[in-house]
Write a protein that holds these residues in place. Structure first.
Motif, PDB file in Angstrom:
ATOM      1  N   ILE A 203      32.174  28.006  44.547  1.00  0.00           N
ATOM      2  CA  ILE A 203      32.355  27.495  43.191  1.00  0.00           C
ATOM      3  C   ILE A 203      31.135  26.699  42.734  1.00  0.00           C
ATOM      4  CG2 ILE A 203      33.741  25.904  41.789  1.00  0.00           C
ATOM      5  CD1 ILE A 203      36.153  26.747  43.546  1.00  0.00           C
ATOM      6  N   ALA A 204      30.478  26.036  43.670  1.00  0.00           N
ATOM      7  CA  ALA A 204      29.305  25.220  43.321  1.00  0.00           C
ATOM      8  C   ALA A 204      28.157  26.050  42.762  1.00  0.00           C
ATOM      9  CB  ALA A 204      28.843  24.445  44.551  1.00  0.00           C
ATOM     10  N   ARG A 205      28.211  27.364  42.925  1.00  0.00           N
ATOM     11  CA  ARG A 205      27.132  28.222  42.421  1.00  0.00           C
ATOM     12  C   ARG A 205      27.266  28.518  40.935  1.00  0.00           C
ATOM     13  NH1 ARG A 205      28.466  32.534  47.131  1.00  0.00           N
ATOM     14  NH2 ARG A 205      27.893  31.257  48.945  1.00  0.00           N
ATOM     15  N   TYR A 206      28.387  28.160  40.329  1.00  0.00           N
ATOM     16  CA  TYR A 206      28.669  28.575  38.963  1.00  0.00           C
ATOM     17  C   TYR A 206      28.866  27.365  38.051  1.00  0.00           C
ATOM     18  CZ  TYR A 206      29.539  33.041  41.218  1.00  0.00           C
ATOM     19  OH  TYR A 206      29.408  34.193  41.963  1.00  0.00           O
ATOM     20  N   PRO A 207      28.411  27.463  36.792  1.00  0.00           N
ATOM     21  CA  PRO A 207      28.633  26.352  35.853  1.00  0.00           C
ATOM     22  C   PRO A 207      30.091  26.214  35.441  1.00  0.00           C
ATOM     23  CG  PRO A 207      27.597  28.224  34.732  1.00  0.00           C
ATOM     24  CD  PRO A 207      27.597  28.544  36.196  1.00  0.00           C
ATOM     25  N   ASP A 208      30.837  27.304  35.490  1.00  0.00           N
ATOM     26  CA  ASP A 208      32.258  27.293  35.146  1.00  0.00           C
ATOM     27  C   ASP A 208      33.020  27.809  36.363  1.00  0.00           C
ATOM     28  OD1 ASP A 208      34.829  27.717  34.220  1.00  0.00           O
ATOM     29  OD2 ASP A 208      34.169  28.414  32.251  1.00  0.00           O
ATOM     30  N   SER A 209      33.969  27.062  36.843  1.00  0.00           N
ATOM     31  CA  SER A 209      34.639  27.411  38.099  1.00  0.00           C
ATOM     32  C   SER A 209      35.319  28.769  38.034  1.00  0.00           C
ATOM     33  CB  SER A 209      35.657  26.333  38.472  1.00  0.00           C
ATOM     34  OG  SER A 209      36.696  26.256  37.502  1.00  0.00           O
ATOM     35  N   ARG A 210      35.865  29.161  36.879  1.00  0.00           N
ATOM     36  CA  ARG A 210      36.576  30.438  36.804  1.00  0.00           C
ATOM     37  C   ARG A 210      35.638  31.622  37.024  1.00  0.00           C
ATOM     38  NH1 ARG A 210      40.000  30.973  32.090  1.00  0.00           N
ATOM     39  NH2 ARG A 210      40.139  33.174  32.638  1.00  0.00           N
ATOM     40  N   SER A 211      34.329  31.398  36.872  1.00  0.00           N
ATOM     41  CA  SER A 211      33.368  32.466  37.132  1.00  0.00           C
ATOM     42  C   SER A 211      33.313  32.838  38.612  1.00  0.00           C
ATOM     43  CB  SER A 211      31.969  32.055  36.652  1.00  0.00           C
ATOM     44  OG  SER A 211      31.952  31.812  35.267  1.00  0.00           O
ATOM     45  N   ALA A 212      33.883  31.990  39.465  1.00  0.00           N
ATOM     46  CA  ALA A 212      33.880  32.257  40.904  1.00  0.00           C
ATOM     47  C   ALA A 212      35.046  33.125  41.338  1.00  0.00           C
ATOM     48  CB  ALA A 212      33.919  30.932  41.668  1.00  0.00           C
ATOM     49  N   LEU A 213      35.833  33.643  40.400  1.00  0.00           N
ATOM     50  CA  LEU A 213      37.037  34.386  40.790  1.00  0.00           C
ATOM     51  C   LEU A 213      36.704  35.629  41.610  1.00  0.00           C
ATOM     52  CD1 LEU A 213      40.026  34.929  40.816  1.00  0.00           C
ATOM     53  CD2 LEU A 213      39.842  35.893  38.501  1.00  0.00           C
ATOM     54  N   LEU A 214      35.719  36.411  41.193  1.00  0.00           N
ATOM     55  CA  LEU A 214      35.416  37.645  41.931  1.00  0.00           C
ATOM     56  C   LEU A 214      35.031  37.359  43.391  1.00  0.00           C
ATOM     57  CD1 LEU A 214      33.508  39.779  39.252  1.00  0.00           C
ATOM     58  CD2 LEU A 214      35.920  39.855  39.885  1.00  0.00           C
ATOM     59  N   PRO A 215      34.076  36.461  43.651  1.00  0.00           N
ATOM     60  CA  PRO A 215      33.778  36.187  45.068  1.00  0.00           C
ATOM     61  C   PRO A 215      34.944  35.559  45.822  1.00  0.00           C
ATOM     62  CG  PRO A 215      32.503  34.743  43.624  1.00  0.00           C
ATOM     63  CD  PRO A 215      33.102  35.789  42.755  1.00  0.00           C
ATOM     64  N   LEU A 216      35.779  34.776  45.143  1.00  0.00           N
ATOM     65  CA  LEU A 216      36.931  34.199  45.851  1.00  0.00           C
ATOM     66  C   LEU A 216      37.935  35.274  46.238  1.00  0.00           C
ATOM     67  CD1 LEU A 216      37.876  30.725  44.355  1.00  0.00           C
ATOM     68  CD2 LEU A 216      36.389  31.309  46.258  1.00  0.00           C
ATOM     69  N   LEU A 217      38.073  36.294  45.413  1.00  0.00           N
ATOM     70  CA  LEU A 217      38.955  37.405  45.800  1.00  0.00           C
ATOM     71  C   LEU A 217      38.398  38.129  47.025  1.00  0.00           C
ATOM     72  CD1 LEU A 217      39.906  38.782  42.277  1.00  0.00           C
ATOM     73  CD2 LEU A 217      41.494  37.848  43.979  1.00  0.00           C
ATOM     74  N   HIS A 218      37.085  38.298  47.089  1.00  0.00           N
ATOM     75  CA  HIS A 218      36.491  38.864  48.307  1.00  0.00           C
ATOM     76  C   HIS A 218      36.746  37.938  49.497  1.00  0.00           C
ATOM     77  CE1 HIS A 218      34.523  42.403  46.750  1.00  0.00           C
ATOM     78  NE2 HIS A 218      33.920  41.721  45.808  1.00  0.00           N
ATOM     79  N   LEU A 219      36.675  36.638  49.263  1.00  0.00           N
ATOM     80  CA  LEU A 219      36.885  35.679  50.353  1.00  0.00           C
ATOM     81  C   LEU A 219      38.285  35.806  50.933  1.00  0.00           C
ATOM     82  CD1 LEU A 219      35.898  33.239  52.016  1.00  0.00           C
ATOM     83  CD2 LEU A 219      36.759  31.764  50.174  1.00  0.00           C
ATOM     84  N   VAL A 220      39.320  35.832  50.080  1.00  0.00           N
ATOM     85  CA  VAL A 220      40.680  35.944  50.619  1.00  0.00           C
ATOM     86  C   VAL A 220      40.900  37.336  51.215  1.00  0.00           C
ATOM     87  CG1 VAL A 220      41.624  34.176  49.093  1.00  0.00           C
ATOM     88  CG2 VAL A 220      41.662  36.569  48.363  1.00  0.00           C
ATOM     89  N   GLN A 221      40.213  38.325  50.700  1.00  0.00           N
ATOM     90  CA  GLN A 221      40.311  39.670  51.279  1.00  0.00           C
ATOM     91  C   GLN A 221      39.706  39.701  52.677  1.00  0.00           C
ATOM     92  OE1 GLN A 221      40.347  43.764  49.179  1.00  0.00           O
ATOM     93  NE2 GLN A 221      38.199  43.217  49.334  1.00  0.00           N
TER      94      GLN A 221
END
Length: 257
Positions: free
Chosen positions: A25-43
């Motif tokens: 999340i720290a890589r993005y100015p808006d936290s919701r922009s991290a959704l795609l990598p977070l889905l890969h993370l839980v996958q």
């Protein structure tokens, strides 16, 4: 569609995922922009995006589970159910299809005894159609966990899946050595591939991909190409050869319309 309400991850797993998610999340100015990598993370944790994974992403990013589900079900790289260690995708878009992609898929379907999206009983291989992966210059192409296996045939593809199921070493045509689907998902989440030498093995474009660039630089043999962009079009070459019999218009008999 995932079923809610969903159970949470075990405490130790959630703590580990929360630390990873904070880094993403720290890589993005808006936290919701991290959704795609977070889905890969839980996958990468469960091998597919479960209802628990959707809940984690929603709570972490302060989204609704409906918003997360809409994204997770839109992109084909997110799995909706358990799948194998190796995702074997056969490109069946136009160029790969006409050069043998359809035949490769059918041969693998019969050889493995699974349908599209099915997984072998040993849990090793999931077979699926995939959309174009921008490797038309090496068609027909098979991908395993998103690594390229170029210029395939039904015979070579069957040997490939046999090696995967037997645990024998398999090397992509281009790119780093294979890792499991869960490991691939973690890399797609934005974490480095920590295997020694894997980054150096990734390489770049192959010779067929670079052929046009070499030609443009004058590094290849002379060839007849179109005019440079913006240059006036060249007049067509006059063909003085006599027309073949079947090139001439047929004569109409008197009285024909």
């Amino acid at each position: 569609m995932p079923k809610f309400p969903a159970p949470d991850f075990p405490a130790d797993v959630r703590a580990r995922l929360e630390a990873d998610a904070k880094e993403v999340i720290a890589r993005y100015p808006d936290s919701r922009s991290a959704l795609l990598p977070l889905l890969h993370l839980v996958q990468s944790e469960e091998g597919h995006v479960t209802a628990t994974g959707v809940r984690f992403c929603a709570e972490t990013l302060e989204l609704t589970t409906a918003e997360v589900t809409a994204v997770a079900t839109f992109y084909t790289m997110y799995r909706r159910g358990p799948s194998g260690d190796y995702q074997v995708g056969v490109c069946t878009n136009t160029l790969c299809a006409v050069l043998g992609g359809d035949a490769i898929f059918e041969s693998l379907r019969e050889h493995l005894g699974v349908a599209n999206g099915g997984t072998t009983e040993d849990g090793k291989v999931t077979l699926e159609h995939i959309e174009c992966n921008a490797a038309c210059d090496y068609a027909p192409v098979v991908m395993v966990n998103w690594e390229f296996f170029d210029n395939q045939t039904p015979q070579s593809a069957k040997a490939l899946v046999d090696d995967l199921r037997a645990g024998r070493p398999v090397r992509p045509t281009r790119g780093a050595r294979l890792c499991t689907f869960k490991e691939t998902a973690r890399i797609l989440a934005g974490f480095p591939d920590e295997r020694p030498g894997a980054v150096e093995e990734s390489g770049g474009a192959g010779p067929a991909t670079l052929a046009g660039l070499r030609l443009a630089r004058g590094e290849g043999p002379a060839a007849r190409v179109g005019p440079p962009r913006g240059a006036p079009a060249q007049p067509p070459v006059q063909d003085d050869r006599p027309a073949r019999q079947d090139d001439r218009p047929a004569r109409r008999e008197e009285g024909e319309e």
